[in-house]
Scaffold this motif. Structure first.
Motif, PDB file in Angstrom:
ATOM      1  N   GLY A   1     -26.356  23.159  21.300  1.00 35.30           N
ATOM      2  CA  GLY A   1     -26.494  22.662  22.674  1.00 35.30           C
ATOM      3  C   GLY A   1     -26.464  21.150  22.696  1.00 35.30           C
ATOM      4  N   HIS A   2     -25.575  20.573  23.484  1.00 36.26           N
ATOM      5  CA  HIS A   2     -25.527  19.112  23.542  1.00 36.26           C
ATOM      6  C   HIS A   2     -26.751  18.553  24.254  1.00 36.26           C
ATOM      7  CE1 HIS A   2     -23.953  15.076  23.506  1.00 36.26           C
ATOM      8  NE2 HIS A   2     -24.327  14.985  24.775  1.00 36.26           N
ATOM      9  N   GLN A   3     -27.218  19.247  25.272  1.00 35.75           N
ATOM     10  CA  GLN A   3     -28.384  18.821  26.039  1.00 35.75           C
ATOM     11  C   GLN A   3     -29.485  19.855  25.792  1.00 35.75           C
ATOM     12  OE1 GLN A   3     -27.536  18.675  30.228  1.00 35.75           O
ATOM     13  NE2 GLN A   3     -29.190  17.244  30.652  1.00 35.75           N
ATOM     14  N   VAL A   4     -30.746  19.430  25.748  1.00 35.87           N
ATOM     15  CA  VAL A   4     -31.838  20.328  25.396  1.00 35.87           C
ATOM     16  C   VAL A   4     -32.929  20.297  26.474  1.00 35.87           C
ATOM     17  CG1 VAL A   4     -33.602  20.875  23.671  1.00 35.87           C
ATOM     18  CG2 VAL A   4     -31.368  19.978  22.937  1.00 35.87           C
ATOM     19  N   PHE A   5     -33.384  21.501  26.837  1.00 37.56           N
ATOM     20  CA  PHE A   5     -34.483  21.670  27.784  1.00 37.56           C
ATOM     21  C   PHE A   5     -35.555  22.517  27.131  1.00 37.56           C
ATOM     22  CE2 PHE A   5     -30.714  20.954  30.282  1.00 37.56           C
ATOM     23  CZ  PHE A   5     -31.135  19.978  31.166  1.00 37.56           C
TER      24      PHE A   5
ATOM     25  N   THR B   1     -22.538  22.377  27.110  1.00 40.69           N
ATOM     26  CA  THR B   1     -23.416  23.218  26.294  1.00 40.69           C
ATOM     27  C   THR B   1     -24.830  22.676  26.403  1.00 40.69           C
ATOM     28  OG1 THR B   1     -23.069  21.930  24.271  1.00 40.69           O
ATOM     29  CG2 THR B   1     -21.574  23.805  24.651  1.00 40.69           C
ATOM     30  N   PHE B   2     -25.778  23.587  26.550  1.00 40.44           N
ATOM     31  CA  PHE B   2     -27.175  23.179  26.572  1.00 40.44           C
ATOM     32  C   PHE B   2     -28.021  24.239  25.893  1.00 40.44           C
ATOM     33  CE2 PHE B   2     -26.814  25.642  30.424  1.00 40.44           C
ATOM     34  CZ  PHE B   2     -28.063  26.175  30.706  1.00 40.44           C
ATOM     35  N   ALA B   3     -29.125  23.782  25.330  1.00 42.95           N
ATOM     36  CA  ALA B   3     -30.053  24.663  24.628  1.00 42.95           C
ATOM     37  C   ALA B   3     -31.368  24.700  25.387  1.00 42.95           C
ATOM     38  CB  ALA B   3     -30.281  24.157  23.204  1.00 42.95           C
ATOM     39  N   ALA B   4     -32.035  25.840  25.298  1.00 43.59           N
ATOM     40  CA  ALA B   4     -33.348  25.978  25.917  1.00 43.59           C
ATOM     41  C   ALA B   4     -34.297  26.629  24.924  1.00 43.59           C
ATOM     42  CB  ALA B   4     -33.259  26.813  27.190  1.00 43.59           C
ATOM     43  N   THR B   5     -35.501  26.112  24.881  1.00 38.36           N
ATOM     44  CA  THR B   5     -36.564  26.677  24.063  1.00 38.36           C
ATOM     45  C   THR B   5     -37.865  26.489  24.820  1.00 38.36           C
ATOM     46  OG1 THR B   5     -37.543  26.725  21.853  1.00 38.36           O
ATOM     47  CG2 THR B   5     -36.916  24.545  22.725  1.00 38.36           C
TER      48      THR B   5
END
Length: 183
Positions: free
Chosen positions: A94-98, A156-160
């Motif tokens: 993910g290029h951006q992360v939340f 693309t974004f990542a979430a955790t």
């Protein structure tokens, strides 16, 4: 602003934050990829990508390094090691992360979520955390947390995040999607 069809969400599909991101992504027509290992039970399994041991190992890091960076120790080392490896793959894609959780006084985020946040910092990713105690979004800028109203702005974004997602946390994620993908 990205369109939904051009956007991919990466998570590990766990209950709480990651499942909520997945449900909202699905409702918006956003592609989802949820990383896991073969014997792991996850809540959002329809877009699951099972990583074999060799692939997981590419995200391996010394638990001593993790413990030192996070200022805490971890029990169940074998399981937490796999979680840390999944976080590597999630954040790396993910290029951006939340994230959703609790920002602590030392600037880290509580629990396993904190390692994903630290990886985002290491990888120099745009990073935002919804702090469930403060009930506000914060973005990592110039080595500090700054109040913000982020949007999903990359393909693309990542979430955790926490398994213990509050109603306010759910609303914050829904608002993030609404701001990011206006109809």
């Amino acid at each position: 602003m990205q369109t939904q069809s051009q956007t991919t969400l990466y998570t590990s599909g766990h209950q709480g934050t990651e499942s909520e991101f997945g449900r909202l992504a699905e409702s918006c027509g956003i592609k989802e990829i949820h990383y896991s290992w073969a014997t792991r039970d996850i809540e959002r399994s329809h877009a699951m990508e099972v990583l074999d041991a060799a692939t997981l190992a590419k995200g391996d890091v010394s638990m001593e390094i993790v413990s030192k960076r996070m200022g805490r120790s971890y029990s169940k080392v074998d399981t937490i090691r796999k979680v840390m490896q999944l976080l590597f793959h999630t954040i790396n894609h993910g290029h951006q992360v939340f994230a959703v959780g609790w920002i602590q006084e030392d600037g880290t985020v509580k629990g396993g979520t904190g390692w994903g946040v630290e990886l985002a910092k290491f990888f120099n990713r745009p990073l935002s955390v919804y702090d469930q105690k403060a009930m506000e979004w914060f973005t990592w800028q110039q080595s500090q947390w700054v109040k913000d109203c982020p949007v999903i702005g990359h393909s693309t974004f990542a979430a955790t995040g926490t398994r213990h997602l509050s109603e306010e946390g759910k609303a914050a994620i829904a608002d993030l999607f609404a701001r990011s993908f206006k109809k």
